[in-house]
Design a protein around this motif. Structure first.
Motif, PDB file in Angstrom:
ATOM      1  N   LEU A 167       0.836  -1.201   0.000  1.00 26.72           N
ATOM      2  CA  LEU A 167       0.000   0.000   0.000  1.00 26.72           C
ATOM      3  C   LEU A 167       0.869   1.249   0.000  1.00 26.72           C
ATOM      4  O   LEU A 167       0.600   2.211  -0.716  1.00 26.72           O
ATOM      5  CB  LEU A 167      -0.912   0.011   1.230  1.00 26.72           C
ATOM      6  CG  LEU A 167      -2.202  -0.783   1.129  1.00 26.72           C
ATOM      7  CD1 LEU A 167      -2.898  -0.841   2.468  1.00 26.72           C
ATOM      8  CD2 LEU A 167      -3.135  -0.159   0.095  1.00 26.72           C
TER       9      LEU A 167
ATOM     10  N   LEU B 136       0.923  11.200  -4.053  1.00 27.27           N
ATOM     11  CA  LEU B 136       0.194  12.003  -3.081  1.00 27.27           C
ATOM     12  C   LEU B 136       1.080  13.034  -2.397  1.00 27.27           C
ATOM     13  O   LEU B 136       0.673  14.164  -2.165  1.00 27.27           O
ATOM     14  CB  LEU B 136      -0.436  11.082  -2.030  1.00 27.27           C
ATOM     15  CG  LEU B 136      -1.244  11.776  -0.957  1.00 27.27           C
ATOM     16  CD1 LEU B 136      -2.461  12.411  -1.576  1.00 27.27           C
ATOM     17  CD2 LEU B 136      -1.657  10.799   0.116  1.00 27.27           C
TER      18      LEU B 136
ATOM     19  N   LEU C  88      -5.806   9.546  -6.157  1.00 27.04           N
ATOM     20  CA  LEU C  88      -5.113  10.438  -5.231  1.00 27.04           C
ATOM     21  C   LEU C  88      -5.886  10.569  -3.918  1.00 27.04           C
ATOM     22  O   LEU C  88      -5.325  10.469  -2.821  1.00 27.04           O
ATOM     23  CB  LEU C  88      -4.980  11.806  -5.894  1.00 27.04           C
ATOM     24  CG  LEU C  88      -3.784  12.656  -5.528  1.00 27.04           C
ATOM     25  CD1 LEU C  88      -2.514  11.922  -5.858  1.00 27.04           C
ATOM     26  CD2 LEU C  88      -3.845  13.969  -6.272  1.00 27.04           C
TER      27      LEU C  88
ATOM     28  N   LEU D  91       3.844   1.590  -1.167  1.00 25.90           N
ATOM     29  CA  LEU D  91       4.405   1.777  -2.509  1.00 25.90           C
ATOM     30  C   LEU D  91       3.348   2.352  -3.445  1.00 25.90           C
ATOM     31  O   LEU D  91       3.609   3.299  -4.193  1.00 25.90           O
ATOM     32  CB  LEU D  91       4.925   0.445  -3.053  1.00 25.90           C
ATOM     33  CG  LEU D  91       6.232  -0.053  -2.449  1.00 25.90           C
ATOM     34  CD1 LEU D  91       6.653  -1.353  -3.107  1.00 25.90           C
ATOM     35  CD2 LEU D  91       7.334   0.986  -2.605  1.00 25.90           C
ATOM     36  N   GLY D  92       2.152   1.778  -3.375  1.00 20.65           N
ATOM     37  CA  GLY D  92       1.059   2.255  -4.228  1.00 20.65           C
ATOM     38  C   GLY D  92       0.762   3.725  -3.984  1.00 20.65           C
ATOM     39  O   GLY D  92       0.632   4.511  -4.917  1.00 20.65           O
ATOM     40  N   ILE D  93       0.688   4.084  -2.693  1.00 18.63           N
ATOM     41  CA  ILE D  93       0.377   5.473  -2.340  1.00 18.63           C
ATOM     42  C   ILE D  93       1.468   6.413  -2.857  1.00 18.63           C
ATOM     43  O   ILE D  93       1.188   7.478  -3.401  1.00 18.63           O
ATOM     44  CB  ILE D  93       0.213   5.604  -0.811  1.00 18.63           C
ATOM     45  CG1 ILE D  93      -1.079   4.925  -0.355  1.00 18.63           C
ATOM     46  CG2 ILE D  93       0.188   7.071  -0.385  1.00 18.63           C
ATOM     47  CD1 ILE D  93      -1.210   4.790   1.146  1.00 18.63           C
ATOM     48  N   SER D  94       2.729   5.986  -2.705  1.00 21.95           N
ATOM     49  CA  SER D  94       3.795   6.901  -3.120  1.00 21.95           C
ATOM     50  C   SER D  94       3.882   7.006  -4.640  1.00 21.95           C
ATOM     51  O   SER D  94       4.203   8.063  -5.165  1.00 21.95           O
ATOM     52  CB  SER D  94       5.127   6.484  -2.509  1.00 21.95           C
ATOM     53  OG  SER D  94       5.628   5.353  -3.163  1.00 21.95           O
ATOM     54  N   ILE D  95       3.556   5.910  -5.343  1.00 17.95           N
ATOM     55  CA  ILE D  95       3.562   5.995  -6.810  1.00 17.95           C
ATOM     56  C   ILE D  95       2.420   6.901  -7.286  1.00 17.95           C
ATOM     57  O   ILE D  95       2.560   7.649  -8.253  1.00 17.95           O
ATOM     58  CB  ILE D  95       3.437   4.588  -7.438  1.00 17.95           C
ATOM     59  CG1 ILE D  95       4.719   3.796  -7.180  1.00 17.95           C
ATOM     60  CG2 ILE D  95       3.192   4.672  -8.944  1.00 17.95           C
ATOM     61  CD1 ILE D  95       4.638   2.348  -7.582  1.00 17.95           C
ATOM     62  N   THR D  96       1.299   6.852  -6.577  1.00 16.14           N
ATOM     63  CA  THR D  96       0.178   7.717  -6.941  1.00 16.14           C
ATOM     64  C   THR D  96       0.585   9.189  -6.921  1.00 16.14           C
ATOM     65  O   THR D  96       0.016  10.010  -7.641  1.00 16.14           O
ATOM     66  CB  THR D  96      -1.002   7.489  -5.974  1.00 16.14           C
ATOM     67  OG1 THR D  96      -1.226   6.091  -5.887  1.00 16.14           O
ATOM     68  CG2 THR D  96      -2.258   8.148  -6.466  1.00 16.14           C
TER      69      THR D  96
ATOM     70  N   GLY E 122      -0.235   3.520  -9.468  1.00 14.22           N
ATOM     71  CA  GLY E 122      -0.140   3.148  -8.052  1.00 14.22           C
ATOM     72  C   GLY E 122      -1.137   2.079  -7.662  1.00 14.22           C
ATOM     73  O   GLY E 122      -0.734   0.968  -7.281  1.00 14.22           O
TER      74      GLY E 122
ATOM     75  N   LEU F 267      -7.192   2.910  -1.482  1.00 14.77           N
ATOM     76  CA  LEU F 267      -6.379   3.237  -2.658  1.00 14.77           C
ATOM     77  C   LEU F 267      -7.040   2.720  -3.928  1.00 14.77           C
ATOM     78  O   LEU F 267      -7.199   3.452  -4.916  1.00 14.77           O
ATOM     79  CB  LEU F 267      -4.981   2.630  -2.489  1.00 14.77           C
ATOM     80  CG  LEU F 267      -4.000   2.792  -3.637  1.00 14.77           C
ATOM     81  CD1 LEU F 267      -3.629   4.241  -3.847  1.00 14.77           C
ATOM     82  CD2 LEU F 267      -2.741   1.956  -3.407  1.00 14.77           C
TER      83      LEU F 267
END
Lengths: 316, 316
Positions: free
Chosen positions: A131, A140, B100, A133-138, A158, B82
């Motif tokens: 999660l 935010l 986001l 990683l996903g959030i940071s790729i998004t 993400g 997410l």
């Protein structure tokens, strides 16, 4: 399986696959307070029961009742139990002296420890890590400074990447546990626990998890004190002139450690969310003096400040 | 393995209801009273309305996040804000921004681990409904997060209803097993609980999103500036709870110092340092740590789940 009458009383590969699939899919379909995953377990045993006791009404009845007892474990690593149970059922159907109690105690003996390991690994480390990683790729973190989300496009890679990775993790781990449990039986669990492999994975994943969690804390927790302290003729701003001089980001760090400590003492997280919500709103109240602007150029009269520390006073 | 008795279940429901009511008062009642007294001329953001078809899709998505139909992966994918945010974005025609907002909401539910049948807060409802409202109303980061708090609490009421009522279907499975009726057991595991789940998830969410979005976005966009900046402060503060919840699981033993390392890494590296870089460094450090520990690794393994998991473990 010494006195096995070969033939229709043995489990085929497609039975195993069907049972694995039913467990993966319906393990929590009828999750309840009384017996948790009991019906999920019984459902996953249906192809096995049909194969082993098909046509024998009394044996079918007994098998169904045997697997409708209290059951609860972590569905990924816990699938080992299904493999082991199926192996035991197969022996029993072929005449081995295995009692209902033996099967039940195997199930209930393994479900606790495996849930402990599985929950630590899956929900405690792997899921939050992916999660994060996903959030940071998004993307935010880049929006955090202005707070205005409108018009900013996140990177949809993400969530998609997270979705794919977690699906691979979950399905493959369940499949592996299930099949290995059937092939190796009880000794799989003891040998894996003894070899220290699980310990190594959990310690290593814990290191990785902590590092990423620390990074997340630094990226996303932001608190800005907005008040000044008058010392003699000098105005000292609490954030820039004092806290940031000790160490940049010391306030969020102290804050997350405090939150961890208070949650560890047993405060319900939702209660804490509500408490923090109230504190934030109270912190923004301009008790004395001017109302704050969206991004103020100097410290207002509130205690906390949104979007960054208050800037140096503008020279008049 | 202690089963919750009827009274415990009752008191749990009572606590949840009290919590919910108090949250509603805090999150909606108090600000609306405040805004009634001090409403200024605030430029309201443009509000996109939610069409009936969109509302139905969103309700369906929330149902799917807890149902088994996605090969049991709903809990790992759609249940996470997410992914939910991304899909709500797709439904509303803006996947980038949906992802986001979902990522932002996911932060406060990062470490919300459900073990042993208990659920501290419902990330899915916060993700599905929270993103919808934030997207439709053009809310800022902090307001979206603040909105996710009462929604997550409301979700636990749904969860408790489901876990309590599903106990009935276990007894139906018992009856079917008495008659060696395999189909009856399967129906008790899939059909009845899923129909019930659909009624308590998809139906209310669709109704709420369709009828309530405009009301809530109007309410929030009408808040006075100090209150909006209070919500913006929440945006920086609330992720601390999600992160601390996760720390409860892994911030212990010899892995704990890596948390500070990760924190300082991001503080020192600034905007250049991404979580991905940190994760890659983390893999190297994890390997090093485990190798250096050698045989002592089992003393450092974290296998004790926090208090919530003590009653038999298990996830979801």
């Amino acid at each position: 399986m010494s006195n096995t009458p070969a033939g229709d009383r043995s489990i085929t590969r497609s039975d195993l696959l069907k049972s694995w699939f039913l467990w993966t899919m319906f393990s929590h379909s009828n999750y309840n307070y009384e017996r948790l995953q009991a019906t999920g377990f019984a459902h996953s045993m249906v192809p096995i029961i049909k194969r082993l006791y098909g046509g024998d009404k009394e044996a079918t009845r007994a098998a169904l009742k045997r697997h409708l007892v209290f059951f609860n474990t972590e569905p990924e690593i816990g699938a080992v139990i299904h493999g082991i149970t199926i192996a035991m059922e197969e022996e029993k159907a072929n005449g081995a002296p295995i009692t209902d109690t033996a099967i039940n105690s195997t199930k209930s003996g393994l479900m606790g420890p495996l849930a402990g390991v599985g929950d630590t690994l899956t929900q405690g480390i792997v899921l939050p890590l992916l999660l994060a990683l996903g959030i940071s790729i998004t993307g935010l973190s880049t929006t955090n400074t202005t707070g205005d989300l409108t018009g900013i496009k996140g990177n949809v890679l993400g969530p998609i990447l997270f979705l794919v990775l977690i699906a691979i993790y979950s399905l493959s781990l369940t499949y592996f546990s299930f099949m290995q449990g059937y092939v190796q039986g009880r000794k799989l669990v003891t040998s894996v626990f003894k070899s220290g492999l699980i310990d190594r994975v959990i310690v290593g994943a814990g290191v990785l998890g902590n590092l990423v969690l620390g990074g997340l804390a630094a990226k996303f927790i932001t608190i800005y004190l907005a008040f000044d302290v008058q010392i003699g003729a000098q105005k000292v701003r609490a954030q820039q002139d004092f806290l940031d001089k000790i160490m940049p980001g010391i306030l969020p760090l102290a804050f997350v450690l405090f939150t961890w400590w208070i949650l560890k003492r047993g405060l319900h997280p939702i209660k804490l969310l509500v408490i923090y919500l109230v504190i934030c709103i109270l912190g923004a109240v301009p008790f004395m003096g001017p109302a704050p602007q969206w991004i103020t150029d100097q410290c207002g009269s509130s205690i906390l400040q949104p979007y960054g520390p208050c800037a140096d006073p503008v020279a008049k | 393995m202690k089963r919750p008795t009827l009274t415990r279940r009752g008191s749990r429901a009572a606590t949840a209801l009290t919590l919910f009511a108090s949250t509603l008062i805090v999150a909606i009642g108090f600000p609306s009273v405040a805004s009634a007294f001090s409403r200024g001329d605030v430029a309201t953001a443009e509000i996109t309305s939610v069409s009936l078809i969109q509302a139905i899709l969103i309700g369906l998505g929330y149902y799917l996040s807890q149902s088994p139909w996605l090969v049991g992966l709903g809990f790992f994918t759609l249940y996470r804000p997410l992914v939910a945010g991304f899909i709500v974005g797709l439904i509303m025609g803006d996947p980038g921004q949906g992802a986001l907002i979902g990522a932002a909401i996911n932060l406060i539910y990062l470490g919300f681990i459900s073990a042993g049948g208990s659920l501290p807060g419902d990330p899915a409802l916060a993700g599905w409904v929270g993103t919808t409202i934030a997207l439709a109303g053009g809310l800022n980061y902090g307001a979206a997060l603040a909105l996710a708090v009462p929604l997550g609490l409301l979700g636990t009421v749904i969860w408790n209803a489901r876990m309590t009522v599903d106990s009935i279907f276990v007894h139906m499975a018992d009856k079917a097993a008495d008659e060696a009726d395999i189909g009856g057991v399967v129906r008790a595991n899939i059909m009845y609980p899923q129909i019930f789940l659909f009624c308590i998830t998809a139906v209310p969410v669709t109704t709420f999103v369709y009828l309530g979005t405009k009301f809530i976005t109007d309410l929030i966009n009408g808040f006075p500036i100090w209150l909006l900046s209070g919500l913006a402060i929440c945006g920086g503060v609330l992720p601390a709870i999600g992160i601390a919840m996760n720390m409860r699981f892994i911030f212990r033993g010899s892995a704990a110092p890596y948390f500070f390392l990760g924190y300082l890494g991001i503080v020192a590296g600034g905007a250049q340092m991404s979580i991905m870089v940190l994760a890659i460094v983390g893999v190297a450090l994890a390997f090093l740590h485990v190798t250096l520990l050698g045989d002592r690794v089992s003393q450092h393994a974290v296998q004790k789940a926090p208090s919530g998991a003590s009653n038999g473990g298990g996830s979801e």
